[in-house]
Design a protein around this motif. Structure first.
Motif, short mmCIF file in Angstrom:
data_model
loop_
_atom_site.label_atom_id
_atom_site.label_comp_id
_atom_site.label_asym_id
_atom_site.label_seq_id
_atom_site.Cartn_x
_atom_site.Cartn_y
_atom_site.Cartn_z
N PRO A 26 0.81 -1.22 0.00
CA PRO A 26 0.00 0.00 0.00
C PRO A 26 0.84 1.27 0.00
O PRO A 26 0.45 2.28 -0.62
CB PRO A 26 -0.81 -0.13 1.30
N ARG A 57 -2.43 -9.92 2.15
CA ARG A 57 -3.40 -9.09 2.87
C ARG A 57 -2.71 -8.12 3.84
O ARG A 57 -3.18 -7.01 4.08
CB ARG A 57 -4.37 -10.00 3.64
N CYS A 99 2.02 1.88 -3.59
CA CYS A 99 0.89 2.34 -4.41
C CYS A 99 0.60 3.82 -4.15
O CYS A 99 0.33 4.59 -5.09
CB CYS A 99 -0.34 1.49 -4.13
N THR A 151 -4.72 1.74 -8.71
CA THR A 151 -5.92 1.36 -7.97
C THR A 151 -5.58 1.21 -6.49
O THR A 151 -4.40 1.11 -6.13
CB THR A 151 -6.48 0.02 -8.51
N PRO A 152 -6.58 1.14 -5.63
CA PRO A 152 -6.30 0.88 -4.21
C PRO A 152 -5.73 -0.53 -4.02
O PRO A 152 -5.85 -1.39 -4.89
CB PRO A 152 -7.66 1.04 -3.53
N TRP A 153 -5.13 -0.77 -2.85
CA TRP A 153 -4.61 -2.10 -2.51
C TRP A 153 -5.80 -2.99 -2.18
O TRP A 153 -6.51 -2.78 -1.19
CB TRP A 153 -3.68 -1.97 -1.31
N ARG A 154 -6.02 -3.98 -3.03
CA ARG A 154 -7.23 -4.80 -2.89
C ARG A 154 -6.93 -6.21 -3.35
O ARG A 154 -5.90 -6.49 -3.96
CB ARG A 154 -8.37 -4.21 -3.71
N ALA A 155 -7.88 -7.13 -3.04
CA ALA A 155 -7.72 -8.53 -3.41
C ALA A 155 -7.76 -8.68 -4.92
O ALA A 155 -8.52 -7.99 -5.63
CB ALA A 155 -8.80 -9.39 -2.76
N CYS A 204 -2.21 -3.67 -6.45
CA CYS A 204 -2.69 -2.42 -7.03
C CYS A 204 -2.10 -2.33 -8.43
O CYS A 204 -0.97 -2.81 -8.66
CB CYS A 204 -2.33 -1.21 -6.18
N PHE A 244 -3.12 -9.82 -2.95
CA PHE A 244 -3.56 -8.44 -3.01
C PHE A 244 -2.66 -7.68 -3.98
O PHE A 244 -1.47 -8.03 -4.14
CB PHE A 244 -3.53 -7.80 -1.63
#
Length: 286
Positions: free
Chosen positions: A115, A168, A118, A129-133, A143, A141
């Motif tokens: 994160p 995660r 990113c 993009t956001p830090w996501r799965a 970005c 996870f």
């Protein structure tokens, strides 16, 4: 009949008699001192002569012999000190030579998170993009960022793609970027807008020994560096002379680096509490 005022016939006053007595005593004392000095002078020769005339024997006292000086007794030799032998218990491994199969090695680690990288890219103008799965795996996870400048019906002719992958908790697995038909200046150097991507990706881990990679990327030359378990490469694709792949990954080499990584694994140690900004180490200590 008239009174006799001449003082005749009167007795001597007492004060005058006392003065006369003092004078006689002083005279007697002076004569005694003079006589004693004369008798005792010349090694009492006059005193011995006077004693002999009066029939007395007079012998000169013999001087007392001085006592002989005695030297202090020599110091007594001390008995030899016997060494005390003590048994010390020790780990037998301290006396053994290091074993190659147990040796470790320096191993690099990430000093940032997914994160955070990113967010650093977004601050540099690369809207990730956001830090996501990930769409294909809930355990991964990521970005991403993608920008297409030109394309035909089948594939992009000019584009840039960036992806940061991890888990995660934010731990990073790898960072990748791909350039297709990148823009260059008249000298053939990569456009500054695209260079900001690689400058940010190389700066965030705080690995100063990989800073020379930027010169190769700017000139679109193949380059690869491996050091302490980290690997960075920038290479032209074999199927296209105008496409380039960039990757940063942590991969322990077999042997000492694998053992070091396993020993310092997060599964073996408690996580350190978050430190206040004043106590965090600056980048040059990492």
């Amino acid at each position: 009949m008239a009174t006799d005022t001449t003082g005749q016939g009167m007795k001597t006053p007492p004060a005058r008699r006392r003065r006369g007595l003092v004078l006689w005593l002083m005279l007697a004392l002076s004569l005694s001192l003079i006589g004693g000095t004369v008798l005792l002078s010349n090694d009492m020769r006059h005193l011995r002569g006077l004693a002999e005339r009066l029939g007395y024997s007079f012998e000169k006292p013999k001087p007392v012999a001085a006592l002989p000086r005695t030297s202090p007794p020599p110091p007594r030799p001390r008995p030899p000190v016997k060494p005390v032998l003590a048994s010390i218990e020790h780990d037998p491994r301290l006396m053994e030579a290091p074993l190659d199969e147990l040796a470790a090695a320096f191993f690099r680690t990430w000093w940032t998170t997914g994160p955070a990288i990113c967010e650093a890219l977004r601050k540099a103008g690369i809207e990730t993009t956001p830090w996501r799965a990930a769409a294909m795996s809930g355990d991964t996870f990521e970005c991403t960022f993608q920008q297409i400048y030109k394309q035909d019906a089948e594939k992009p002719l000019s584009s840039v793609f960036v992806i940061i992958r991890g888990d995660r908790t934010g731990a990073i697995a790898n960072m990748r970027a791909k350039l297709v038909g990148p823009e260059t200046d008249t000298a053939g150097k990569l456009d500054p807008a695209a260079m900001r991507i690689f400058e940010t990706l190389l700066a965030q881990p705080h690995w100063q020994d990989f800073s020379a990679m930027l010169a190769a990327i700017r000139e679109l030359k193949d380059a690869k560096e491996e050091s302490f378990g980290a690997s960075i490469s920038f290479a032209r694709e074999t199927t296209s002379d105008n496409s380039f792949n960039f990757i940063i990954a942590m991969k322990a080499a077999p042997g000492p680096q694998v053992r070091t990584r396993a020993y310092f694994s997060a599964a073996r140690w408690l996580e350190m509490p978050e430190q206040p900004p004043s106590q965090k180490r600056p980048p040059y200590f990492r």
